[in-house]
Design a protein around this motif. Structure first.
Motif, PDB file in Angstrom:
ATOM      1  N   GLU A 166      10.791  32.030  55.861  1.00 53.72           N
ATOM      2  CA  GLU A 166      11.803  31.321  55.063  1.00 53.72           C
ATOM      3  C   GLU A 166      12.493  32.246  54.069  1.00 53.72           C
ATOM      4  N   SER A 167      11.709  33.085  53.388  1.00 52.23           N
ATOM      5  CA  SER A 167      12.313  33.940  52.352  1.00 52.23           C
ATOM      6  C   SER A 167      13.244  34.986  52.964  1.00 52.23           C
ATOM      7  N   ALA A 168      12.925  35.472  54.172  1.00 56.62           N
ATOM      8  CA  ALA A 168      13.805  36.459  54.823  1.00 56.62           C
ATOM      9  C   ALA A 168      15.159  35.822  55.134  1.00 56.62           C
ATOM     10  N   GLN A 169      15.135  34.564  55.595  1.00 53.35           N
ATOM     11  CA  GLN A 169      16.396  33.858  55.874  1.00 53.35           C
ATOM     12  C   GLN A 169      17.172  33.590  54.593  1.00 53.35           C
ATOM     13  N   PHE A 170      16.452  33.173  53.553  1.00 51.95           N
ATOM     14  CA  PHE A 170      17.057  32.905  52.240  1.00 51.95           C
ATOM     15  C   PHE A 170      17.774  34.161  51.728  1.00 51.95           C
ATOM     16  N   ILE A 171      17.091  35.293  51.803  1.00 53.30           N
ATOM     17  CA  ILE A 171      17.668  36.553  51.305  1.00 53.30           C
ATOM     18  C   ILE A 171      18.938  36.909  52.085  1.00 53.30           C
ATOM     19  N   MET A 172      18.896  36.792  53.416  1.00 52.28           N
ATOM     20  CA  MET A 172      20.093  37.113  54.212  1.00 52.28           C
ATOM     21  C   MET A 172      21.242  36.149  53.912  1.00 52.28           C
ATOM     22  N   ASP A 173      20.928  34.853  53.784  1.00 49.39           N
ATOM     23  CA  ASP A 173      21.987  33.867  53.525  1.00 49.39           C
ATOM     24  C   ASP A 173      22.688  34.150  52.196  1.00 49.39           C
ATOM     25  N   PHE A 174      21.918  34.507  51.160  1.00 47.44           N
ATOM     26  CA  PHE A 174      22.542  34.770  49.857  1.00 47.44           C
ATOM     27  C   PHE A 174      23.183  36.152  49.806  1.00 47.44           C
ATOM     28  N   ASP A 200      14.521  38.529  43.336  1.00 48.98           N
ATOM     29  CA  ASP A 200      13.734  37.856  42.289  1.00 48.98           C
ATOM     30  C   ASP A 200      13.622  36.352  42.561  1.00 48.98           C
ATOM     31  N   LYS A 201      14.760  35.751  42.977  1.00 54.48           N
ATOM     32  CA  LYS A 201      14.754  34.305  43.271  1.00 54.48           C
ATOM     33  C   LYS A 201      13.799  34.001  44.423  1.00 54.48           C
ATOM     34  N   ALA A 202      13.801  34.844  45.431  1.00 52.65           N
ATOM     35  CA  ALA A 202      12.905  34.644  46.582  1.00 52.65           C
ATOM     36  C   ALA A 202      11.444  34.774  46.136  1.00 52.65           C
ATOM     37  N   GLN A 203      11.174  35.755  45.261  1.00 51.68           N
ATOM     38  CA  GLN A 203       9.805  35.970  44.758  1.00 51.68           C
ATOM     39  C   GLN A 203       9.300  34.760  43.967  1.00 51.68           C
TER      40      GLN A 203
END
Lengths: 147, 81
Positions: free
Chosen positions: A106-114, A65-68
């Motif tokens: 960017e969002s794929a990296q964000f999701i993996m990091d979190f 949701d945060k990534a969206q």
């Protein structure tokens, strides 16, 4: 869509599904995590992954949701395997579609990091000497802080 | 009643995966841990600095107030992905 599963997944199937649901998207980024056959303490032949059923799904939904909210995304797909997994097998999948590649990357990296910092999974690494709990890496903590 | 769960290495070190305790008044997680230590000294492990806490499956701070029927989980830093 979020899946927590014992079984392996098929990259081609996941990519196909993302394409089918992304008619107005111009970019798909996928990440696949594999089980390394070594660690800081020696060789690794098996992983065992424990998780907190319920909280795992809730946490990954919140990260999605945060990534969206932060990027203009089409589909978000997250798969994480649990239970016993052998070295060199697939463990995690993140697939994101977006109108433009920057948002997808960017969002794929964000999701993996979190996922690595917040989702309640715990790994044990196994070899001939037995099973050992894996410690959290400082580099993973730092990776989530950059967002 | 508060339903308490333990995961991964913490579960193994405590030799316990869950415990229910009667905890009538509203109090913080910190107070709940003190109550557990009174029941059994091994729960002092929960005071270790890297222990994470989730209340009703959401990560929470030690000051978070726990209510009757809440599920409280204690676990080590996560290592998925």
């Amino acid at each position: 869509m979020i899946s927590i599963q014992k079984n392996d997944f098929d990259l081609a199937d996941e990519y196909k599904r993302l394409r089918e649901q992304s008619d107005s998207d111009g970019a798909i980024v996928t990440f696949t995590g594999l089980v390394r056959d070594f660690s800081d303490t020696g060789s690794v032949s098996t992983l065992f992954i424990e998780h907190y059923p319920g909280m795992t799904e809730k946490t990954l939904e919140a990260i999605s949701d945060k990534a969206q909210q932060r990027w203009d995304l089409g589909q978000v797909r997250i798969i994480h395997r649990v239970g016993y997994i052998k070295a060199d097998e697939q463990i995690v999948f993140v697939g994101v579609s977006a109108k433009h590649r920057k948002d997808a990357f960017e969002s794929a990296q964000f999701i993996m990091d979190f996922l690595k910092n917040d989702a309640p999974f715990w790994k044990q690494e196994g070899n001939a000497q037995g099973m050992q709990w894996v410690d959290q890496k400082q580099t993973d903590i730092a990776a989530a802080k950059r967002w | 009643m508060i339903h308490i769960r333990f995961f991964a290495s913490l579960r193994e070190r405590l030799q316990s995966s869950e415990i229910d305790i009667a905890f009538q008044q509203q109090a913080s997680i910190k107070a709940l841990v003190d109550e557990l230590v009174k029941l059994d000294a091994r729960f002092a492990l929960l005071k270790e600095q890297d222990v994470l806490v989730a209340v009703n499956q959401t990560l929470s701070a030690p000051e978070h107030i726990v209510n009757d029927n809440d599920e409280v989980a204690f676990f080590p830093p996560v290592t998925g992905g």
